[in-house]
Motif scaffolding. Sequence first.
Motif, PDB file in Angstrom:
ATOM      1  N   PHE C  55       0.832  -1.203   0.000  1.00 24.98           N
ATOM      2  CA  PHE C  55       0.000   0.000   0.000  1.00 24.98           C
ATOM      3  C   PHE C  55       0.865   1.251   0.000  1.00 24.98           C
ATOM      4  O   PHE C  55       0.650   2.183  -0.780  1.00 24.98           O
ATOM      5  N   THR C  59       1.199   4.043  -2.895  1.00 24.61           N
ATOM      6  CA  THR C  59       0.898   5.433  -2.579  1.00 24.61           C
ATOM      7  C   THR C  59       2.014   6.347  -3.065  1.00 24.61           C
ATOM      8  O   THR C  59       1.775   7.370  -3.724  1.00 24.61           O
ATOM      9  N   SER C  63       1.682   9.046  -6.097  1.00 25.50           N
ATOM     10  CA  SER C  63       1.798  10.463  -5.789  1.00 25.50           C
ATOM     11  C   SER C  63       2.864  11.116  -6.681  1.00 25.50           C
ATOM     12  O   SER C  63       2.836  12.322  -6.903  1.00 25.50           O
ATOM     13  N   PHE C  69      -3.174  12.794  -6.538  1.00 31.67           N
ATOM     14  CA  PHE C  69      -3.306  11.597  -5.723  1.00 31.67           C
ATOM     15  C   PHE C  69      -3.286  11.911  -4.236  1.00 31.67           C
ATOM     16  O   PHE C  69      -4.116  11.434  -3.471  1.00 31.67           O
ATOM     17  N   LEU C  70      -2.339  12.758  -3.852  1.00 29.37           N
ATOM     18  CA  LEU C  70      -2.202  13.035  -2.414  1.00 29.37           C
ATOM     19  C   LEU C  70      -3.003  14.266  -1.996  1.00 29.37           C
ATOM     20  O   LEU C  70      -2.466  15.151  -1.354  1.00 29.37           O
ATOM     21  N   PHE C  75      -8.136  11.289  -0.834  1.00 35.41           N
ATOM     22  CA  PHE C  75      -8.093  10.410   0.331  1.00 35.41           C
ATOM     23  C   PHE C  75      -9.512   9.982   0.696  1.00 35.41           C
ATOM     24  O   PHE C  75      -9.794   8.802   0.917  1.00 35.41           O
ATOM     25  N   LEU C  78     -10.817   7.553  -1.867  1.00 40.46           N
ATOM     26  CA  LEU C  78     -10.293   6.207  -1.693  1.00 40.46           C
ATOM     27  C   LEU C  78     -11.098   5.449  -0.645  1.00 40.46           C
ATOM     28  O   LEU C  78     -11.476   4.293  -0.840  1.00 40.46           O
ATOM     29  N   VAL C 383      -6.651   1.081  -4.111  1.00 43.18           N
ATOM     30  CA  VAL C 383      -5.720   2.163  -4.424  1.00 43.18           C
ATOM     31  C   VAL C 383      -5.183   2.000  -5.843  1.00 43.18           C
ATOM     32  O   VAL C 383      -4.864   2.983  -6.509  1.00 43.18           O
ATOM     33  N   GLY C 387      -5.659   5.112  -8.139  1.00 40.26           N
ATOM     34  CA  GLY C 387      -4.499   5.770  -8.734  1.00 40.26           C
ATOM     35  C   GLY C 387      -4.577   5.748 -10.252  1.00 40.26           C
ATOM     36  O   GLY C 387      -4.379   6.777 -10.911  1.00 40.26           O
TER      37      GLY C 387
END
Lengths: 257, 257, 427, 427, 334
Positions: C55, C59, C63, C69-70, C75, C78, C383, C387
């Motif tokens: 994970f 991540t 990102s 993404f971040l 968040f 997700l 994710v 993503g």
Amino acid sequence: MDASRDGAGTPIIELEGVVKSFGPVSVLKGVDLKAYPGKVTALVGDNGAGKSTLIKGLAGVQPYDDGVVRFDGEPVNLHTPRDASRLGIEVVYQDLALCDNLDIVQNMFLGREETEFGTFDEGRMERDASDTLRSLSVRTVKSVRQKVSSLSGGQRQTVAIARAVLKKARLVILDEPTAALGVAQTEQVLHLVQRLAEQGVAVIIISHNLADVFEVADYISVLYLGQMVASLDADQTTRDDVVGYITGAKTPQGASA
Amino acid sequence: MDASRDGAGTPIIELEGVVKSFGPVSVLKGVDLKAYPGKVTALVGDNGAGKSTLIKGLAGVQPYDDGVVRFDGEPVNLHTPRDASRLGIEVVYQDLALCDNLDIVQNMFLGREETEFGTFDEGRMERDASDTLRSLSVRTVKSVRQKVSSLSGGQRQTVAIARAVLKKARLVILDEPTAALGVAQTEQVLHLVQRLAEQGVAVIIISHNLADVFEVADYISVLYLGQMVASLDADQTTRDDVVGYITGAKTPQGASA
Amino acid sequence: MSTQKTSPAVDPSVTTIPADLIGSGQEGSLGDQVRAYFQRLRSGDMGALPAVGGFVVLTILFSFLSPFFLTERNFANLLTQAATLVMLGMALVFVLLLGEIDLSAGVTSGMTMALFIVLVNVNGVPWILALLVAFAVGILTGTFIGFFVARVGIPSFVVTLGLFLGYQGITLWIIGAGGLYRVQIPEITAIQNSNMPVWAGWAMLGVILAVSAATSFWDRARRRRAGVANRTIALVWIKLGVIAVVGGAAIAILSRNRGQSVGVVEGVPIVVPIVLVILWIGTFVLDRTKYGRYLYAIGGNAEAARRSGVKVMLIRWTAFICCSTLAVVSGLFSISKVGSVDAAAGREIVLSGVAAAVVGGVSLFGGRGRLLHAAIGALVIAVITNGLGLLNLPAGVNLVVTGSVLILAATVDAISRVRAGGSVLRT
Amino acid sequence: MSTQKTSPAVDPSVTTIPADLIGSGQEGSLGDQVRAYFQRLRSGDMGALPAVGGFVVLTILFSFLSPFFLTERNFANLLTQAATLVMLGMALVFVLLLGEIDLSAGVTSGMTMALFIVLVNVNGVPWILALLVAFAVGILTGTFIGFFVARVGIPSFVVTLGLFLGYQGITLWIIGAGGLYRVQIPEITAIQNSNMPVWAGWAMLGVILAVSAATSFWDRARRRRAGVANRTIALVWIKLGVIAVVGGAAIAILSRNRGQSVGVVEGVPIVVPIVLVILWIGTFVLDRTKYGRYLYAIGGNAEAARRSGVKVMLIRWTAFICCSTLAVVSGLFSISKVGSVDAAAGREIVLSGVAAAVVGGVSLFGGRGRLLHAAIGALVIAVITNGLGLLNLPAGVNLVVTGSVLILAATVDAISRVRAGGSVLRT
Amino acid sequence: ACSSGGSGGETDGGGGEAATRACVILPDAASSPRWENFDRKYLEEGLDAAGFESDIQNAQGDVNKYATIADQQLSQGCGVMLLVDYNGAGAAVAEKAKAEGIPVIAYDRPIEGVDYYVSFDNVEVGRLEGQSIVDGLATAGKDPASAVVVYMGGDPSDGNAKMFHDGAVEVMEAAGISPAAEPPGVWDGEKSATNFEQALTSLGGKVDAVWVANDTNAAGVITILDKNGLVVPVSGQDASIAGLQNVLLGKQTATVYKPVKLEADAAVELAVALLEGESPTADQELEDGTPYVAVTPQLVGPEQVVDVVDAGDADPAELCQGEVQAKCGEYGIQ
Ligand SMILES: Nc1ncnc2c1ncn2[C@@H]1O[C@H](COP(=O)(O)OP(=O)(O)OP(=O)(O)O)[C@@H](O)[C@H]1O
Ligand SMILES: Nc1ncnc2c1ncn2[C@@H]1O[C@H](COP(=O)(O)OP(=O)(O)OP(=O)(O)O)[C@@H](O)[C@H]1O
Ligand SMILES: [Mg+2]
Ligand SMILES: [Mg+2]
């Protein structure tokens, strides 16, 4: 003591400083062991002392973390069971390791089937299997085509032993071979061990039954909490001595190499 | 012979004409057996004679095909292991039957966990488990939270025995309990058997080791090819006699009820 | 004294061995415990750690690949996107622990939701009542599967495959060919699309901390009473600290306004506390009650469990009921997210659910795994989709990348276990 | 004398037990053998018998429901319709025997066929060459899966699920703009759509009888040479007789003109001998060679096999190669039947393939099952579709009935095994 | 990953940079090759040409994935959303987008509550298919009322399958045709072949025409017809290579050609206008008042195949293979 052994020639297998741990648990803490052709070496020790772990290393099933293994004086690598069987090492494991879905013949010949033009020679395997089983005094097995899953504890053990002595080996290791056996079968196995030794095979036998040990063993090695605390000549020691070493009541002397 | 037994009171368990076959193989051919409170009954016989099958029927694991089982003189049905444990029958199986993915405490208390408000009282179970294990002379187990899969053969056997004696039972059946045990542990188990008998528990013990059998048993029953060929008082018979019955060299006399 | 139940045959006094020789692994200082933990890891007992690692790697990767993404918004995305799969993965754990499988879990969720919505939209049944009916049908489904698997003895693969087909037919019949119903129940829509007030998020964290502390201290008290060793108390504080920091950070992020256009969007999505409560209850049952213990025992060695007096058939049977019931919950999350139900509902998701559990560290052969593992595995799979959804790839590439990442994530898992001394079968 | 390899430590003369005490189950008269066979059945060792029973029951059922079911034509239909699933089921047996699964078998067949057809139709590659490429890719696929499962140690469920996704993407990319390609290779089309001349069908039966007799007598000769008991020779004659009668009947039916419209349609469909040859070779390998024996051994107890010196990793690895390669054959049958390839090819069929094997008596947990079992299981599933196809039911009902019949067929299987003294776990 | 080209015109929603992005969700990759192979291409080209960024993703036949993609696109910001509905997942997305003030175009399939609808009429597609069957029967000199016609629909859980079915039935019923057999609908060549083979068997091998919903299913049906030496009217849609080949070979009466470019261009035009902040109008309206830009599908018989080739929707090299080569010459396709 070592003098008497030198008389037995060079050891066929020689362990030196063998170490094995499972994660946090250190099971073998630098163990030495020798086995000589034509001699029976008994390996004794308390429950959990590390006997089975020691011989699983020799069989290539769980390789040692460290230490030297010499076979015929040459250092060898025992990383897989195939390495061991290539050297002529045959093993009866304490947990037997049979395939429940196969029958007796199939289990006995697993990995060393007799073939003719690439296909199985079932007749020959059947005959050899039943010959071997009969020589072990098996009485209640009706057919060598019985599934192993339907065998009694002692019958399973007999099959495992028969498997190990089916082909000519140079070193036979038996981990508590008589634990589940009846009186007559135990006797046959002890005979068998002696016959093997007479034919020049080196035998290592693990047993908690000291009477049996004294009956067949030439040498007795005692493992205590992962260390070899004594290597004795069977005819120069007594049951009480051995029990002392096993339980830790006696402590190692100089002789523990 | 029966006279001496009547002195022991009514049998806690009484088998009459028990029959069991697996498909074509008829394993038990009408077997009778009695066990008395406060007495140790040894069950001996050759490999494959049907000893384990006999006690699996008593444990409700493999119900008999036919025959009568009386508990405290009352006919009972033993169709599931729960039936047996409800009557206070505890069994150590030859093939141990532990859950490899669980730890020692979890295995010992499986099916009889201590709870408080429906949730486990882990502390109490840990304490009881380690008390029981210690009384069996277990030396190499570091933690009662070790997974059973990582135990040595003897350690597994000790756990199975500890499990059976953890709770007060009326009949304890041990199928080759000392097969994998070391010298000290075997001694402890034999003590334990005697202590159980002193407390009025009926004990049935299966063993191939006749020395052990004669050490603890009050009565010896011999099974030969699925038939009970002899039921003897331990102090009125000899090792050779028993071996004769086991191997079939001696044939049943009138005493075989 | 509470030992009286122990067999009096056991007489500790006859032995010469010191009383403290057999420990419980809870002894020792903080340092000992930490060392023991790392040794457990090294010996291959990694639990969900590889999945967590996967994970984190994903991540970091995403990102770099997408600036979106971040973000707070992503968040929250997700969490809601993963909710359906997390629930389904958790549902499947109950049967996977037994070494069984439920291929019909997806269509069960779809069929019950079709029923639910048609009852509400077409028949005008109050939604609470309709929901109860949906759950009842879910329970019945589990009973049906359990009957055939536990009682009759058919392999669960076949039973649930049959049901997988049959329920598609029933859904079709309920919904009608080409049919489609919108979810118009605000309470249902809110689950995945609304958020708790900001204060409620913090309150939730408080409750979690309180419950966690309470159980820890209760356990310690009971152990003390029994006279066995307790782990050093520092571990409790560390655990609470970690929850406070990680949970606090998550809630802080979710408490910021993530609305991009009109209006303020902030707070923890409502689905989160629902998942957490179910996760907590489920974990409690699996870890601390007989029922859970027996599931593991049967998965490890069914015959041994049976000989110990475990009602194997009953436990197997009810495991399927647990699975189907939680599958209904996952269906609820799904329709809340999607906003409609059609005749193909739930057809595709079940393999992903099993994959989620396996990636998280649950064994397909039974006896090993936890609900949390499945949840983390589901987050890993979610994710990937999340993503990739930011990267604008064609369908073909997307599929290939998803498949590859799945295999890669599993490879991380496998290799870390082997490094740690795992499988000996690779010869 | 050929005993010299036996360890000389074994000295049969020291024992007092008569030499014939341990038999091999082959002794005795015809009556004994028949009795032993029924006792084996009673003790739960039923093999494919329940599936055969299910097949017969379904046949009787459908022949009541539709007058067209028991026609020559429909019999030929059934054989060609089942061919794809039979092949896929047989392919899966190789991995199921190990307790593994290959969820990608379907898309492997689809992807390789897409490649095959695009190479021929778009790139103008000669079809033989293109077919070789397709098989090469199939073998590579198996190698890939085998690497991750056997070498890296990832659960096969996850690897093949990843591939299941990935290959869909690749197929999409291969099929590209054309979307749907026609199969224009007469040789390929012929497999499922043409028939052998009538004489060739009878010749085939002759070959089968000859091969069957030859192996039987060779076996007997070898056993005699080894000095062990042989089954009574009557059994060989009975076996040959059964083959002659059943096979003869089937070929007689297929040799009649079944054309309903224009022209004469007669003879055994070409696909039948292909399936039979593969079935024969596969069964030979599984029953009579080390490779096959090791597959069973690993499925039964991988650790025991390893300790016996079996190259566990290699065998596992190659099992996936066998599976993927046979999956390509099943793809070939499929495109021959459909006449075209599209991007979704092979996506749906894999669960049916597993179901076919399981219904036929192959264990999902490894170690038990034969190719013939999977083939019979596939016939059972195919006959469901075939029979229902004659009944003109709406889609929903059709799905429900298919699912129910599947569960029912498995129930027959389960109950007959239990009656016979099987599972003891139902407590 | 995000560039800011374009005129940056103000729409009623979205912030700055985001307003220049057109977000597109395609439904799946399996039911028809068009989405990935044509729609994606034309939409991307059109939007690029107008100077706007496009974010085109495919839900791969999964409603949950559909919702996820929408979230992901919205979190990057969209100036306009172009949605192809998949099993109803579009409605919730449209609602969400509108809540953020983003205009939504329903593309190819209607979605409740959108701002615009651009589409071929799927019911019309069905009608054309039905018409080709009716015409085929007439050419063969069969009486529609007594003709044996098998209906081979698409997956009934797919809403479009129902529209095709309804359109086709409407026309065929009017001509007096009734189904002799109607096996369960699928979008799967192999199942379609088996279903048809069984239907044919149960009709005693007699069939006069087969209404088939698309080319994939038609290919399976045609293989079975070939096997039985039958040539009867067969319908289809998508103008796929195999479909066109079957049409040229006379095995399939016609395939409904939905010139994706026309539809895509109409959608792009609308999207660009919205991105530039205009409020475009349409000539038609749906019942609920949604502006509707209709694009007409076209029935392609052997003579019209050349049109498809000319439009660039079929590669003549792929088309004119093997036995089809002669036919290509016959119908003037190079
Ligand atoms: N896989 C493992 N993981 C952790 N510990 C292990 C593992 N295998 C063995 N052990 C531990 O190693 C020690 C030695 O085990 P081993 O099986 O070698 O004993 P043994 O001498 O054969 O005993 P026994 O006489 O009971 O068979 C035991 O304490 C056991 O708990
Ligand atoms: N499930 C079964 N199917 C067929 N035969 C069986 C089955 N279980 C046991 N047997 C047979 O029953 C006989 C008795 O087995 P049992 O296990 O009771 O022997 P035992 O007296 O316990 O022997 P041991 O001393 O070797 O443990 C054996 O010959 C065995 O092969
Ligand atoms: Mg040991
Ligand atoms: Mg026994």
